[in-house]
Motif scaffolding. Sequence first.
Motif, mmCIF file in Angstrom:
data_model
loop_
_atom_site.group_PDB
_atom_site.id
_atom_site.type_symbol
_atom_site.label_atom_id
_atom_site.label_comp_id
_atom_site.label_asym_id
_atom_site.label_seq_id
_atom_site.Cartn_x
_atom_site.Cartn_y
_atom_site.Cartn_z
ATOM 1 N N LEU A 1 0.811 -1.212 0.000
ATOM 2 C CA LEU A 1 0.000 0.000 0.000
ATOM 3 C C LEU A 1 0.846 1.266 0.000
ATOM 4 C CD1 LEU A 1 -2.960 -0.848 2.420
ATOM 5 C CD2 LEU A 1 -3.100 -0.363 -0.025
ATOM 6 N N GLU A 2 1.912 1.277 0.790
ATOM 7 C CA GLU A 2 2.722 2.495 0.883
ATOM 8 C C GLU A 2 3.422 2.780 -0.441
ATOM 9 O OE1 GLU A 2 3.616 5.937 2.701
ATOM 10 O OE2 GLU A 2 2.285 4.347 3.440
ATOM 11 N N GLN B 1 0.169 8.811 -5.845
ATOM 12 C CA GLN B 1 -0.154 10.053 -5.137
ATOM 13 C C GLN B 1 -1.593 10.080 -4.630
ATOM 14 O OE1 GLN B 1 2.459 12.251 -4.478
ATOM 15 N NE2 GLN B 1 3.532 10.504 -5.380
ATOM 16 N N TYR B 2 -2.195 8.904 -4.463
ATOM 17 C CA TYR B 2 -3.508 8.793 -3.845
ATOM 18 C C TYR B 2 -3.322 8.282 -2.414
ATOM 19 C CZ TYR B 2 -6.158 9.458 -8.183
ATOM 20 O OH TYR B 2 -6.716 9.992 -9.326
ATOM 21 N N SER B 3 -4.325 8.536 -1.568
ATOM 22 C CA SER B 3 -4.251 8.074 -0.186
ATOM 23 C C SER B 3 -4.430 6.558 -0.117
ATOM 24 C CB SER B 3 -5.322 8.753 0.666
ATOM 25 O OG SER B 3 -6.614 8.265 0.330
ATOM 26 N N ARG B 4 -3.997 5.966 0.987
ATOM 27 C CA ARG B 4 -4.143 4.527 1.158
ATOM 28 C C ARG B 4 -5.619 4.133 1.129
ATOM 29 N NH1 ARG B 4 0.624 2.162 4.021
ATOM 30 N NH2 ARG B 4 -0.790 0.687 5.044
ATOM 31 N N ILE C 1 -6.865 4.116 -2.403
ATOM 32 C CA ILE C 1 -6.323 2.958 -3.093
ATOM 33 C C ILE C 1 -7.106 1.706 -2.728
ATOM 34 C CG2 ILE C 1 -4.316 1.416 -3.184
ATOM 35 C CD1 ILE C 1 -2.591 3.985 -2.950
ATOM 36 N N LYS D 1 0.887 4.096 -2.820
ATOM 37 C CA LYS D 1 0.600 5.485 -2.484
ATOM 38 C C LYS D 1 1.639 6.415 -3.109
ATOM 39 C CE LYS D 1 0.356 8.604 1.502
ATOM 40 N NZ LYS D 1 0.489 8.699 2.983
ATOM 41 N N GLU D 2 2.909 6.030 -3.033
ATOM 42 C CA GLU D 2 3.979 6.851 -3.610
ATOM 43 C C GLU D 2 3.879 6.887 -5.133
ATOM 44 O OE1 GLU D 2 7.642 5.317 -2.166
ATOM 45 O OE2 GLU D 2 7.199 5.799 -0.054
#
Length: 338
Positions: A233-234, A241-244, A247, A237-238
């Motif tokens: 997930l992290e 550029q969306y939040s966890r 996602i 996210k990178e």
Amino acid sequence: MQIVFMNQLSKNSGESAEDFAQLWIGEEEGVWHLGWRDFGENPESADTIWYEGSSWNEMLGVYRHELAVKMGEGYRPLIDGVFHEETAVTGRNQEQLKLQYYSERHGNEAVYEELCAWRRKRSSLEHKAPYLLASNRLLRLLSAYLPQSLEELLQIPGVGEAKAEQYGPEILSVTSSAERSHSFPLSWVGKEIEEEPFASWLYKQKEIKYKKQLDRLRLRRQLLEGIADGCGLEELKERTQYSRREILEVVEELEKDGYIVDPLIQRELMDMPPGEQEAVWNAYMELGDLFLKPVLHKVYGEDAAPEGGLEMVYERLRLIRIRFRRENEGAGAIVEQI
């Protein structure tokens, strides 16, 4: 390259002159090409390539969005029908859209700001998201038409009996204190609107809609590529550029549509003890998978303060729920807003 679709569009750029352009779709060895050529002042101008790739769905998304942009700028197709079925509005829907269009141009900004302040205060008191009380669009409508009675308030699109009964007096205390130069009913609004600017505004709304759809489609592709690469997930996210949380919402959509997301689930649940996972599964069996909070309370207690924080626990609950729903297909659950 084989051209499979082409249309010509024109735009009035002065009293008599017109700009012309061509929109085309081509295919070559499984690769789609989408482009625009402007024949305005420079007839030798090169094509602007909007899309090149193998995805028909993504190409179609780009086509809709970019065409909406051009039609919002005033271009119209010489062969009528393209895009028309998705932008034509009639009857009551057209009346409401014209009310919205007018309100965006003739709203009372001071009243709008006061209504926003009321919404913030009320949402804080009720512990609700502000948009659940009233959307920005509704506040714009109220600030433009300034209802002074419950009867007038009910003529505003988006205000039903329940909302009028619950919040009507508070809203009217703001709107009825401002001076207005028009009357109710609002049948006069359509006569005040010029059709061409209104048509361009409609295409602008389509542009916004298709941009959101295109962004969602591209996010899905990015997530599938990332999951295939073994990302967690992290890392996703990178990449996106969306939040966890955003996602995870899309991951749930992908699973529902039949895509394989197990590598992500396995990676994110590696550090979760099997006994804890089993307890969550059993809670879904007992309580159903409609809401997350009852499962949280069942497994961790009503005053839950688990190690790692509630956000991480909710992520794990959602990931396990994906598996649970797959094995119990047809449960018909929805995602709780937490």
